[in-house]
Design a protein around this motif. Structure first.
Motif, PDB file in Angstrom:
ATOM      1  N   TYR B 265      37.229  28.349  48.863  1.00 60.26           N
ATOM      2  CA  TYR B 265      37.405  29.841  49.789  1.00 60.26           C
ATOM      3  C   TYR B 265      38.599  30.439  50.060  1.00 60.26           C
ATOM      4  O   TYR B 265      39.276  30.944  49.612  1.00 60.26           O
ATOM      5  CB  TYR B 265      36.119  29.915  49.063  1.00 60.26           C
ATOM      6  N   VAL B 282      44.122  26.530  46.317  1.00 56.44           N
ATOM      7  CA  VAL B 282      43.196  27.489  46.972  1.00 56.44           C
ATOM      8  C   VAL B 282      43.474  28.785  46.417  1.00 56.44           C
ATOM      9  O   VAL B 282      41.876  29.268  45.648  1.00 56.44           O
ATOM     10  CB  VAL B 282      42.548  27.416  48.916  1.00 56.44           C
ATOM     11  N   ARG B 289      39.573  34.631  46.773  1.00 55.40           N
ATOM     12  CA  ARG B 289      40.034  33.188  47.835  1.00 55.40           C
ATOM     13  C   ARG B 289      41.258  33.977  49.106  1.00 55.40           C
ATOM     14  O   ARG B 289      42.023  34.715  48.829  1.00 55.40           O
ATOM     15  CB  ARG B 289      40.764  32.483  46.757  1.00 55.40           C
TER      16      ARG B 289
END
Lengths: 349, 349
Positions: B265, B282, B289
């Motif tokens: 995350y 990501v 995120r």
């Protein structure tokens, strides 16, 4: 009056004393009962159970010449045949076989090529004779071309519906209750428990936390190459038909060092082709080390194979007579499923 | 008399009430002070600090549309240039260079071969111009032929004595205090913190727990092949001059999936050659995120390189203008070491 008061106070303080004494006695009794609670209730008393408990006590209780600091307590467990059923086929192989028809539909030219031809024939005897290399080919051909998320979701979906042909239960229920107890017992004593599997780590990670209480970073397995690319502007990771980490045979301990960097203090396995080097290397370490071999010798509750049945040494995933003899010579702990386990599965009465 | 007693009791109970009230007030004040304690005290208030805190709060506090269950909270950190100093050379490269003389003594034929010739010349300008491939050759040539334990012990020994040429302190002290605070803050909120390094995982694992509080299984790095063999009857694992996992560039996120099996995350990096794909991947995930870029723009307290100095895009390990522009466009969080950090090192006043 004064005397009565004094006597009253003396009685009261004596009362408190008695109460305290009782409380202390109770507490010490509770502690003793707690200490005496059997950490391995599904095990019969015998050399295997004793060896496991003795190892944990010797390495985690002070004073002990073999005490291991908490951050070094690491144990490695093979999965197939050690933590759950591996017969008549590895679960992941069943998953892949179930995907061959769709694969051949997408690539019709595979229908006449081995090993896919044999898979499509449904001939169980022929299937059982496929080589490890051919099994690898099936795994790589079916687990490829999709994104990593797609694969993970598909494994999850399959596990939710697929059933074992003998017990008609989900594969994730076919774990050995006595081994779940070993995992819990070792973790309760500060051991980090790792899975070291010849199967795909990405397959096992889908359920390892839920089934074994083992988080994804403590699963080391065979790994396919993954490639980064873009779908339009979106970055994606895709599965490639190429082996990145081969976690079979010596690879099991080589890769464990490559991703963890230390020698485990305990290892559990069952196969001469895939667990021998791991068990040897662990046992060769300094101090007290525990190498454990699970022998499948229970024809009623599970299966009989390996030395109990005298299968040839070359059979993949089983225990050879040679390794059984080595285990005896090197004082590994040998688990007889038949003799050492009170029950095999959690659902057993 | 009776009234006095009653009044006394009333006063006493009022006293208890006031005392309780004071205790509750105190407790709630303490809780509020605790909640208000700055989790990132070495950071100046600014968009970077705010973005990190906002991300952690949004993903860990209910109710929140972006809440992440505890077992999915994963953050990945590049090491060199993100968690500690990478100038004038990567620490591991310094380690390897220090071992070249002994290597050449054992293999004199290397003295006239590049890149070893340049290393032996001591010509710093020429050294700085070695390519990544040549650096890899030096690493593979020096970190090979020994057992895995020998290598680990040697790294430990070297780290205990080697000093950085500018600060004259052990390399393990040249970690960024503000980033240690981010690691602690995220872990305190249930995040598992991983290192994703282009360097050798087996090098970083020697000190990762002690320096960063990151256990060995949460370090993913470049890995050399390891081979199982026997020294007499004793099984050993030896380092091979062959790359098993290449954790540079896209490899950083490909290998993370291969050994962990999920998309982080949050990710922190600083280099266009080695962190771009990780940060892109990501940020492209669903929900909230966090992709963070550390910019080296502090000529007094650390170094200036990357877009702050306008170095060419091809320089390894630095941030290109193109990636800096992409970061802005994709709303990554950008850390200016100069503006965002109150202090750089733990030993700074």
């Amino acid at each position: 009056m004064k005397n009565q008061k004094r006597r009253g106070r003396r009685l009261a303080s004596r009362g408190i004393f008695v109460w305290l004494l009782a409380a202390v006695a109770c507490l010490s009794l509770n502690l003793r009962v707690l200490a005496q609670t059997d950490p391995l209730p599904s095990w019969n008393d015998g050399p295997a159970k004793q060896a496991i408990i003795k190892f944990v006590q010797a390495t985690t209780t002070q004073p002990s010449p073999n005490f291991i600091p908490a951050d070094q307590r690491v144990a490695e467990f093979d999965q197939d045949g050690t933590l759950w059923v591996e017969q008549p086929l590895y679960t992941q192989v069943v998953y892949c076989l179930d995907h061959v028809p769709a694969l051949v539909k997408a690539k019709p030219e595979l229908a006449t090529v081995e090993p896919f031809k044999t898979v499509l024939s449904g001939d169980r005897a022929a299937l059982a004779k496929l080589s490890t290399r051919q099994m690898f080919d099936i795994v790589l051909a079916t687990q490829t071309g999709m994104t990593v998320e797609h694969f993970r979701d598909d494994v999850k979906k399959w596990l939710a519906t697929a059933k074992h042909p003998r017990w008609h239960r989900p594969y994730t229920e076919l774990v050995y209750q006595p081994m779940l107890e070993v995992l819990s017992y070792m973790r309760a004593n500060g051991y980090k428990t790792f899975i070291a599997t010849g199967g795909s780590g990405s397959f096992v990670r889908v359920y390892s936390d839920q089934v074994y209480g083992i988080p994804p970073e403590q699963v080391v397995g065979t790994a396919q190459a993954i490639t980064y690319s873009y779908d339009g502007e979106t970055p994606i990771l895709s599965m490639e038909p190429r082996v990145l980490l081969n976690n079979l045979g010596a690879g099991k301990i080589e890769n464990f060092w490559a991703v963890y960097g230390d020698r485990p203090y305990a290892a559990f396995g069952n196969s001469s082709s895939d667990d021998q080097q791991m068990l040897e290397y662990v046992k060769a370490g300094s101090g007290t080390r525990l190498s454990v071999l699970v022998v499948h010798d229970d024809p009623i509750r599970e299966y009989v194979y390996g030395p109990a049945q005298g299968l040839p040494d070359t059979k993949v995933g089983t225990l050879s007579q040679a390794m059984y003899d080595e285990a005896k010579k090197q004082h590994w702990t040998i688990i007889s499923m038949k003799k050492d386990w009170k029950r095999v599965f959690t659902f057993d009465k």
